[in-house]
Scaffold this motif. Sequence first.
Motif, PDB file in Angstrom:
ATOM      1  N   MET A   1      -4.171  10.317  -9.888  1.00  0.00           N
ATOM      2  CA  MET A   1      -5.402  11.086  -9.782  1.00  0.00           C
ATOM      3  C   MET A   1      -5.057  12.568  -9.628  1.00  0.00           C
ATOM      4  N   THR A   2      -5.666  13.413 -10.424  1.00  0.00           N
ATOM      5  CA  THR A   2      -5.456  14.844 -10.257  1.00  0.00           C
ATOM      6  C   THR A   2      -6.741  15.462  -9.716  1.00  0.00           C
ATOM      7  N   LEU A  57       4.727   6.800   7.546  1.00  0.00           N
ATOM      8  CA  LEU A  57       5.520   7.285   6.405  1.00  0.00           C
ATOM      9  C   LEU A  57       5.526   6.187   5.352  1.00  0.00           C
ATOM     10  N   ASN A  58       4.790   6.407   4.279  1.00  0.00           N
ATOM     11  CA  ASN A  58       4.660   5.366   3.247  1.00  0.00           C
ATOM     12  C   ASN A  58       5.707   5.564   2.139  1.00  0.00           C
ATOM     13  N   LYS A  59       5.834   4.573   1.291  1.00  0.00           N
ATOM     14  CA  LYS A  59       6.816   4.571   0.192  1.00  0.00           C
ATOM     15  C   LYS A  59       8.242   4.649   0.743  1.00  0.00           C
ATOM     16  N   ALA A  60       8.433   4.065   1.931  1.00  0.00           N
ATOM     17  CA  ALA A  60       9.758   4.081   2.546  1.00  0.00           C
ATOM     18  C   ALA A  60      10.761   3.313   1.685  1.00  0.00           C
ATOM     19  N   ASP A  61      10.269   2.430   0.821  1.00  0.00           N
ATOM     20  CA  ASP A  61      11.158   1.684  -0.085  1.00  0.00           C
ATOM     21  C   ASP A  61      11.848   2.618  -1.081  1.00  0.00           C
ATOM     22  N   LEU A  62      11.242   3.792  -1.339  1.00  0.00           N
ATOM     23  CA  LEU A  62      11.816   4.728  -2.311  1.00  0.00           C
ATOM     24  C   LEU A  62      12.662   5.807  -1.626  1.00  0.00           C
ATOM     25  N   ALA A  84       7.538   3.727   9.609  1.00  0.00           N
ATOM     26  CA  ALA A  84       7.782   3.802   8.162  1.00  0.00           C
ATOM     27  C   ALA A  84       7.381   2.474   7.535  1.00  0.00           C
ATOM     28  N   VAL A  85       6.656   2.539   6.421  1.00  0.00           N
ATOM     29  CA  VAL A  85       6.191   1.308   5.767  1.00  0.00           C
ATOM     30  C   VAL A  85       6.348   1.398   4.249  1.00  0.00           C
ATOM     31  N   ASP A  86       6.155   0.250   3.626  1.00  0.00           N
ATOM     32  CA  ASP A  86       6.061   0.184   2.170  1.00  0.00           C
ATOM     33  C   ASP A  86       4.748  -0.558   1.898  1.00  0.00           C
ATOM     34  N   ALA A  87       3.706   0.222   1.634  1.00  0.00           N
ATOM     35  CA  ALA A  87       2.383  -0.387   1.481  1.00  0.00           C
ATOM     36  C   ALA A  87       2.334  -1.277   0.241  1.00  0.00           C
ATOM     37  N   TYR A  88       3.210  -0.995  -0.712  1.00  0.00           N
ATOM     38  CA  TYR A  88       3.204  -1.742  -1.971  1.00  0.00           C
ATOM     39  C   TYR A  88       3.573  -3.210  -1.712  1.00  0.00           C
ATOM     40  N   SER A  89       4.639  -3.418  -0.940  1.00  0.00           N
ATOM     41  CA  SER A  89       5.040  -4.802  -0.642  1.00  0.00           C
ATOM     42  C   SER A  89       4.450  -5.286   0.681  1.00  0.00           C
ATOM     43  N   GLY A 127      -4.985  11.226   3.968  1.00  0.00           N
ATOM     44  CA  GLY A 127      -3.762  11.676   3.297  1.00  0.00           C
ATOM     45  C   GLY A 127      -4.077  12.345   1.975  1.00  0.00           C
ATOM     46  N   ILE A 128      -3.071  12.987   1.400  1.00  0.00           N
ATOM     47  CA  ILE A 128      -3.255  13.684   0.121  1.00  0.00           C
ATOM     48  C   ILE A 128      -3.338  12.641  -1.021  1.00  0.00           C
ATOM     49  N   PRO A 129      -3.827  13.032  -2.188  1.00  0.00           N
ATOM     50  CA  PRO A 129      -3.899  12.078  -3.304  1.00  0.00           C
ATOM     51  C   PRO A 129      -2.535  11.477  -3.624  1.00  0.00           C
ATOM     52  N   ASN A 130      -2.567  10.200  -3.996  1.00  0.00           N
ATOM     53  CA  ASN A 130      -1.360   9.494  -4.456  1.00  0.00           C
ATOM     54  C   ASN A 130      -0.371   9.090  -3.384  1.00  0.00           C
ATOM     55  N   VAL A 131      -0.694   9.333  -2.146  1.00  0.00           N
ATOM     56  CA  VAL A 131       0.260   9.000  -1.080  1.00  0.00           C
ATOM     57  C   VAL A 131       0.237   7.495  -0.770  1.00  0.00           C
ATOM     58  N   GLY A 132      -0.787   6.800  -1.299  1.00  0.00           N
ATOM     59  CA  GLY A 132      -0.835   5.341  -1.126  1.00  0.00           C
ATOM     60  C   GLY A 132      -1.962   4.853  -0.222  1.00  0.00           C
ATOM     61  N   LYS A 133      -3.011   5.670  -0.073  1.00  0.00           N
ATOM     62  CA  LYS A 133      -4.113   5.302   0.831  1.00  0.00           C
ATOM     63  C   LYS A 133      -4.786   3.999   0.413  1.00  0.00           C
ATOM     64  N   SER A 134      -5.167   3.907  -0.876  1.00  0.00           N
ATOM     65  CA  SER A 134      -5.871   2.694  -1.345  1.00  0.00           C
ATOM     66  C   SER A 134      -4.956   1.482  -1.255  1.00  0.00           C
ATOM     67  N   THR A 135      -3.695   1.688  -1.616  1.00  0.00           N
ATOM     68  CA  THR A 135      -2.736   0.576  -1.553  1.00  0.00           C
ATOM     69  C   THR A 135      -2.642   0.048  -0.125  1.00  0.00           C
ATOM     70  N   LEU A 136      -2.572   0.963   0.824  1.00  0.00           N
ATOM     71  CA  LEU A 136      -2.448   0.535   2.228  1.00  0.00           C
ATOM     72  C   LEU A 136      -3.733  -0.158   2.701  1.00  0.00           C
ATOM     73  N   ILE A 195       1.888  15.068  -7.842  1.00  0.00           N
ATOM     74  CA  ILE A 195       1.092  16.004  -8.642  1.00  0.00           C
ATOM     75  C   ILE A 195       1.428  15.701 -10.084  1.00  0.00           C
ATOM     76  N   ARG A 196       0.418  15.618 -10.904  1.00  0.00           N
ATOM     77  CA  ARG A 196       0.674  15.272 -12.303  1.00  0.00           C
ATOM     78  C   ARG A 196       1.185  16.460 -13.100  1.00  0.00           C
ATOM     79  N   GLU A 197       1.844  16.111 -14.198  1.00  0.00           N
ATOM     80  CA  GLU A 197       2.524  17.141 -14.986  1.00  0.00           C
ATOM     81  C   GLU A 197       1.641  18.240 -15.567  1.00  0.00           C
TER      82      GLU A 197
HETATM   83  P1  G4P Z   1      -4.072   7.126  -3.058  1.00  0.00           P
HETATM   84  O1  G4P Z   1      -5.129   6.106  -2.763  1.00  0.00           O
HETATM   85  O2  G4P Z   1      -3.545   7.787  -1.819  1.00  0.00           O
HETATM   86  O3  G4P Z   1      -4.440   8.136  -4.089  1.00  0.00           O
HETATM   87  O4  G4P Z   1      -2.781   6.359  -3.645  1.00  0.00           O
HETATM   88  P2  G4P Z   1      -2.680   4.906  -4.305  1.00  0.00           P
HETATM   89  O5  G4P Z   1      -2.888   3.846  -3.274  1.00  0.00           O
HETATM   90  O6  G4P Z   1      -3.530   4.870  -5.523  1.00  0.00           O
HETATM   91  O7  G4P Z   1      -1.147   4.886  -4.707  1.00  0.00           O
HETATM   92  C1  G4P Z   1      -0.588   5.808  -5.628  1.00  0.00           C
HETATM   93  C2  G4P Z   1       0.603   5.176  -6.322  1.00  0.00           C
HETATM   94  O8  G4P Z   1       1.621   4.918  -5.360  1.00  0.00           O
HETATM   95  C3  G4P Z   1       0.313   3.837  -6.972  1.00  0.00           C
HETATM   96  O9  G4P Z   1       1.157   3.730  -8.122  1.00  0.00           O
HETATM   97  C4  G4P Z   1       0.797   2.835  -5.940  1.00  0.00           C
HETATM   98  O10 G4P Z   1       1.136   1.576  -6.482  1.00  0.00           O
HETATM   99  C5  G4P Z   1       2.015   3.549  -5.417  1.00  0.00           C
HETATM  100  N1  G4P Z   1       2.368   3.141  -4.045  1.00  0.00           N
HETATM  101  C6  G4P Z   1       1.579   3.131  -2.964  1.00  0.00           C
HETATM  102  N2  G4P Z   1       2.265   2.749  -1.879  1.00  0.00           N
HETATM  103  C7  G4P Z   1       3.534   2.526  -2.274  1.00  0.00           C
HETATM  104  C8  G4P Z   1       4.744   2.133  -1.575  1.00  0.00           C
HETATM  105  O11 G4P Z   1       4.791   1.932  -0.365  1.00  0.00           O
HETATM  106  N3  G4P Z   1       5.853   2.018  -2.343  1.00  0.00           N
HETATM  107  C9  G4P Z   1       5.869   2.259  -3.676  1.00  0.00           C
HETATM  108  N4  G4P Z   1       7.013   2.109  -4.327  1.00  0.00           N
HETATM  109  N5  G4P Z   1       4.751   2.638  -4.350  1.00  0.00           N
HETATM  110  C10 G4P Z   1       3.613   2.771  -3.657  1.00  0.00           C
HETATM  111  P3  G4P Z   1       0.613   3.964  -9.580  1.00  0.00           P
HETATM  112  O12 G4P Z   1       1.799   3.951 -10.457  1.00  0.00           O
HETATM  113  O13 G4P Z   1      -0.278   5.183  -9.596  1.00  0.00           O
HETATM  114  O14 G4P Z   1      -0.300   2.738  -9.798  1.00  0.00           O
HETATM  115  P4  G4P Z   1       0.131   1.205 -10.063  1.00  0.00           P
HETATM  116  O15 G4P Z   1       0.905   1.250 -11.333  1.00  0.00           O
HETATM  117  O16 G4P Z   1       0.958   0.739  -8.913  1.00  0.00           O
HETATM  118  O17 G4P Z   1      -1.174   0.517 -10.166  1.00  0.00           O
END
Ligand code: G4P
Length: 287
Positions: A1-2, A57-62, A84-89, A127-136, A195-197
């Motif tokens: 999202m931009t 702290l999200n995306k700790a897996d990366l 620290a978490v990984d909301a994805y998993s 949080g700021i866009p793309n930080v993983g709010k919806s995922t969490l 931030i997108r390109e």
């Molecule tokens: P937002 O609501 O804060 O804007 O963020 P959103 O949850 O949409 O997450 C933004 C991107 O970050 C998504 O990837 C999401 O899968 C990824 N993400 C969120 N949390 C984590 C995490 O803990 N670890 C990793 N590795 N990734 C995470 P995307 O490519 O934009 O979408 P999608 O391909 O996963 O659907």
Amino acid sequence: MTIQWFPGHMTKARRQIQDKLKLIDVVIELLDARLPMSSRNPMIDEILQGKPRLIVLNKADLADPGVTKQWLEVFKQEGHLAVAVDAYSGQGIKDIPLLAKELLKDKLEKQRAKGMNPRAVRALIVGIPNVGKSTLINRLAGRNIAATGDRPGVTKGQQWIKVGTDMELLDTPGILWPKFEDQNVGYRLAVTGAIREEILNVEDIAFFGVKYLVKYYWEPFSSRFELKEPPQDPDNPHDIVAVMEAVGRKRGCIVSGGRVDLEKASGILLRELRAGKLGRYSMEAPY
Ligand code: G4P
């Protein structure tokens, strides 16, 4: 999202969060573990008006695990609860309700002492866009929560999501803006994909990322692209361009005359980096 953050948007975002603060007990401030400072809103203390806050702290897996540990220590020293978490998993997220309760320990004890049965802790994710709010939110809810309010016919009212028995979460997060005054912050966010390109030039972003990786993560970087010698001077732009050319050659980004297509190479490099193919890295460290 931009999102283009014009002053009007910032004021609106701030007002929306402050309206929600009235409904909740605890704020969950979501930061990117790879760059906790650059992914932080510059006015966060002022906006939260002293509301108890849990730093996640999200995306700790990366991120580089050693650096994440340092950040957690720094936040602790500053008097914050942080995890620290990984909301994805879902890794680490079960601690969030426990820590939210911990933040309100004194208040909850007082209520119990008065014979009251405390209700579930109410929380808002910001949080700021793309930080993983919806995922969490989806992970904590254990199901997919459709974003409300953006589509016609969808009720705009706030919904509470139950997280176990001890926590309730607002279904719409608070969206904050990053700090753009500092150009390096913009580049760090762009390297990680926050931030997108379209906003910044892809070659400039890759250049910034390569310079950083060459300095701090030469081993995984060089083994991924089979590079032999580290550049003599990573602060010399010519040396970094030479590395980018080597990456481009490795990925077959050659155009007529044998020249390397740096734009294409930059795109490939950033995609691999963001997908974690170059290993775990952090873009800023506290020490
Ligand atoms: P937002 O609501 O804060 O804007 O963020 P959103 O949850 O949409 O997450 C933004 C991107 O970050 C998504 O990837 C999401 O899968 C990824 N993400 C969120 N949390 C984590 C995490 O803990 N670890 C990793 N590795 N990734 C995470 P995307 O490519 O934009 O979408 P999608 O391909 O996963 O659907």
